[in-house]
Scaffold this motif. Structure first.
Motif, PDB file in Angstrom:
ATOM      1  N   VAL A 324       0.861  -1.185   0.000  1.00 39.67           N
ATOM      2  CA  VAL A 324       0.000   0.000   0.000  1.00 39.67           C
ATOM      3  C   VAL A 324       0.895   1.232   0.000  1.00 39.67           C
ATOM      4  O   VAL A 324       1.723   1.405   0.895  1.00 39.67           O
ATOM      5  N   HIS A 325       0.734   2.099  -0.986  1.00 40.01           N
ATOM      6  CA  HIS A 325       1.605   3.276  -1.092  1.00 40.01           C
ATOM      7  C   HIS A 325       0.994   4.317  -2.019  1.00 40.01           C
ATOM      8  O   HIS A 325       0.036   4.047  -2.755  1.00 40.01           O
ATOM      9  N   ALA A 437      10.430 -12.604  -1.626  1.00 42.62           N
ATOM     10  CA  ALA A 437      10.619 -11.190  -1.257  1.00 42.62           C
ATOM     11  C   ALA A 437      10.093 -10.876   0.145  1.00 42.62           C
ATOM     12  O   ALA A 437      10.749 -11.192   1.119  1.00 42.62           O
ATOM     13  N   ARG A 438       8.915 -10.286   0.257  1.00 39.02           N
ATOM     14  CA  ARG A 438       8.428  -9.810   1.551  1.00 39.02           C
ATOM     15  C   ARG A 438       6.959 -10.195   1.732  1.00 39.02           C
ATOM     16  O   ARG A 438       6.305 -10.627   0.788  1.00 39.02           O
ATOM     17  N   GLY A 439       6.450  -9.982   2.949  1.00 41.07           N
ATOM     18  CA  GLY A 439       5.052 -10.309   3.215  1.00 41.07           C
ATOM     19  C   GLY A 439       4.133  -9.127   2.991  1.00 41.07           C
ATOM     20  O   GLY A 439       3.431  -9.041   1.991  1.00 41.07           O
ATOM     21  N   ALA A 440       4.127  -8.176   3.941  1.00 37.88           N
ATOM     22  CA  ALA A 440       3.213  -7.033   3.890  1.00 37.88           C
ATOM     23  C   ALA A 440       3.997  -5.733   3.932  1.00 37.88           C
ATOM     24  O   ALA A 440       4.885  -5.567   4.771  1.00 37.88           O
ATOM     25  N   LEU A 441       3.652  -4.782   3.042  1.00 43.76           N
ATOM     26  CA  LEU A 441       4.292  -3.469   2.967  1.00 43.76           C
ATOM     27  C   LEU A 441       3.234  -2.397   3.159  1.00 43.76           C
ATOM     28  O   LEU A 441       2.213  -2.394   2.468  1.00 43.76           O
ATOM     29  N   PHE A 442       3.503  -1.476   4.090  1.00 50.51           N
ATOM     30  CA  PHE A 442       2.572  -0.380   4.338  1.00 50.51           C
ATOM     31  C   PHE A 442       3.333   0.931   4.305  1.00 50.51           C
ATOM     32  O   PHE A 442       4.327   1.108   5.019  1.00 50.51           O
ATOM     33  N   LEU A 465       7.892  -1.488   6.604  1.00 51.46           N
ATOM     34  CA  LEU A 465       7.437  -0.097   6.512  1.00 51.46           C
ATOM     35  C   LEU A 465       8.555   0.646   5.794  1.00 51.46           C
ATOM     36  O   LEU A 465       9.657   0.765   6.322  1.00 51.46           O
ATOM     37  N   CYS A 466       8.254   1.135   4.614  1.00 51.84           N
ATOM     38  CA  CYS A 466       9.333   1.680   3.784  1.00 51.84           C
ATOM     39  C   CYS A 466       9.152   3.175   3.567  1.00 51.84           C
ATOM     40  O   CYS A 466       8.954   3.940   4.494  1.00 51.84           O
TER      41      CYS A 466
END
Length: 607
Positions: A324-325, A437-442, A465-466
């Motif tokens: 989400v971004h 890669a990754r699981g969840a990105l917020f 969290l990026c």
């Protein structure tokens, strides 16, 4: 199950006051609506409140690229190839339920299976999406001759390939690709330990017999073994499984995407999205496939309102379960004190709407990822600068209500962040497993709740969290995040970008030492269970306000520890961090288990 050939499915906008008692008709080309009735003038239009139901008789429906609806569509985080073909397209509709009643939509060729464009109050439910011939293929390793450097493998799905001068060419129904990368899966469908993004570059490929290949001179011969599946892929993302653009009030209920050559679901410029039982998954435990989508399972770009994703299964993807971004534009010209020209920067993200009149924005200095002058502004007007219309535009002329800070200049690399198009997020009750890669990105300043999920052998970081105005150009800073009651099972068996720990708070900040402000804030991690073979639990950079409490860390020996980060907690430039009331299976030694850099004295409190 019955099978139908469906060349193109289109639900077409009628007049705003025209509604129907839908009667689904299966023909060679179109699903139609009949019994049209117009609401008498002056009477309340009840259909503004009630969703009409369109039922698909349970069956297999085959969708063909050659007969799909043709549209010019610019899709965030995908390769911009136009025109595109769409199987089922819902445009300019309101108050509609499409119920597949357990149907299967099977696609042929390269296409978007389902698209919702400029719709309101739409529900899609009870169907699955798959492709007859996927672009990803897997090699089932049958024999390995390490001395000769040879692998004998069976290709799956069978057929639809050729060998040209020692090179393997994958054939789709309307295209062909030469794979460049591979993902190694164990026989139990988990990604192989410490083997990520393998170059697919054998010296020669030969055909021993139909569907049986001999690969010689590939370095994987030294490490693979019979029973492994080596999933071959490119990095091309032509189309998501479901595309939602400029919609509001969309629900996806009990919908499964088994394969897509891009994201499973891509939602952009939309608001109030509910996923309930939406899954990107295999066809069950006995599915001979080991892979699902070429990229993320679900991806939300430039959305607002509330995004809820619950009760889903996400597995076998070549990227993250959810991202989400928003998107930073870069200032390329300052025309006057209130007018800027700004550009989309990432090669896969451009061509669609970025903002509206009245939207609140802020300006970000990318090297330090700091808001310039702590000031916010609003858009007075915005229009494409390099195109006549928004579709296909990369640059925008933006006029602001108030003067822009002097530090925002065309000589720098200032980013513009749209704060209006940022959502609240609830991600709960989901299972994420066996993915790259990754699981969840917020990345949103609004409230995020990530709770009661199972992160089971995500190959990299489970939660990220990026925030990045330098490469991916994905906004923005988190200010209120609650990560609670999740279970993490042996995440991080390989390293990827941003994967410094099981939970990684990792904004991209090139000049961290020069930064004076903090990027992320307001993060609570509580009540979680970490089952791990390795050490790194939490990494945080440029974070002010972080609470880690009432968590349990349980150790196992499924794999050997390997990660370069050998600290449970690694903090770079943080403040207001509290660690307390946790259970550590091997005890907790502050000096050995925690590393702090570039932070003020007293930045971290351990209780």
């Amino acid at each position: 199950m019955k099978q139908f050939r469906v060349f193109c499915l289109m639900i077409i906008l009628l007049a705003a006051t025209v509604h129907s008692q839908p009667q689904t008709v299966i023909s060679s080309k179109v699903f139609t609506e009949s019994d049209m009735k117009r609401t008498p003038e002056g009477q309340e239009n009840l259909m503004d409140k009630v969703q009409q139901i369109n039922l698909f008789p349970k069956a297999r429906y085959d969708l063909y690229e050659k007969s799909g609806a043709e549209r010019e569509l610019y899709i965030s985080n995908h390769d911009q190839v136009n025109p595109r073909k769409v199987g089922i397209i819902v445009e300019n509709q309101k108050n509609l339920i499409i119920d597949g009643q357990g149907s299967e939509f099977v696609c042929h060729g390269r296409m978007i299976p389902v698209a919702l464009i400029n719709c309101e109050n739409i529900t899609l439910k009870n169907f699955s999406i798959d492709f007859e011939v996927p672009a990803l293929r897997q090699l089932n390793v049958l024999e390995v001759d390490k001395e000769r450097g040879e692998i004998t493998a069976e290709i799956y799905p069978p057929g639809n390939y050729r060998v040209d001068n020692g090179k393997l060419i994958i054939l789709g129904e309307t295209y062909e690709i030469e794979p460049v990368s591979a993902m190694a899966f164990r026989p139990d469908k988990r990604l192989a330990y410490q083997r990520r993004d393998l170059n697919f570059n054998p010296e020669t490929v030969t055909e021993k017999s139909p569907d049986i290949l001999i690969l010689k001179g590939w370095d994987q011969a030294a490490v693979t073994s019979p029973g492994e599946r080596l999933v071959l892929r490119s990095y091309y993302r032509p189309a998501p499984g479901i595309f939602v653009s400029e919609c509001s009030g969309v629900t996806l209920e009990n919908v499964k995407v088994h394969y897509a050559e891009g994201m499973g679901l891509l939602v952009q410029n939309s608001e109030n999205i509910l996923l309930d039982g939406f899954s990107v998954c295999l066809r069950g435990d006995d599915d001979p496939r080991f892979f699902t989508t070429q990229a993320d399972a679900t991806h939300f770009s430039g959305c607002k309102g509330m995004i809820v994703s619950k009760n889903g299964l996400y597995e076998g993807m070549a990227d993250d379960a959810i991202n989400v971004h928003g998107t930073y534009l870069r200032v390329i010209r300052r025309m006057n004190d209130t007018t800027l020209i700004a550009r989309y920067m990432h090669p896969q993200t451009w061509g669609f709407k970025w903002g509206d009149r009245g939207d609140e924005v802020q300006f970000v200095e990318p090297a330090k990822m700091e808001v310039i002058d702590n000031s916010r502004n609003r858009i007075k007007s915005i229009k494409p600068y390099d195109k006549l219309g928004v579709d296909g535009a990369s640059e925008f002329q933006i006029v602001f209500e108030n003067p822009v800070p002097k530090a925002v200049s065309e000589g720098g690399k200032t980013g513009i962040e749209n704060l209006t198009w940022t959502p609240e997020v609830v991600f709960s009750g989901n299972t994420i497993r066996n993915n790259r890669a990754r699981g969840a990105l917020f990345s949103t300043p609004k409230r995020v709740v990530c709770e009661s999920n199972l992160f089971d052998h995500t190959h990299g970081t489970a939660i990220l969290l990026c925030g990045d105005c330098n490469g991916w150009f994905e906004t923005g800073a988190c200010t209120e995040v609650l990560i609670r009651n999740n279970r993490f099972v042996n995440a991080l068996t390989a390293t990827y970008q941003f994967t410094n720990a099981i939970i990684s708070i990792f904004p991209e900040i090139p000049e961290l030492k020069a930064q004076k402000k903090f990027f992320h804030s307001g993060i609570v991690i509580e009540g979680n269970t970490f089952e791990t073979f390795d050490r790194p639990i939490l990494y945080a950079k440029s974070t002010d306000g972080l609470l880690f409490r009432n968590n349990s860390i349980i150790y196992n020996t499924e794999f050997e520890p390997f990660h370069w980060n050998d600290h449970l907690f690694f903090f770079e430039r943080v403040n207001g961090v509290i660690i307390g009331e946790n259970h550590f299976g091997n005890g907790f030694d502050v000096k050995k288990d925690m590393k702090i850099e570039l932070s003020p004295k007293g930045a971290v409190t351990v209780k």
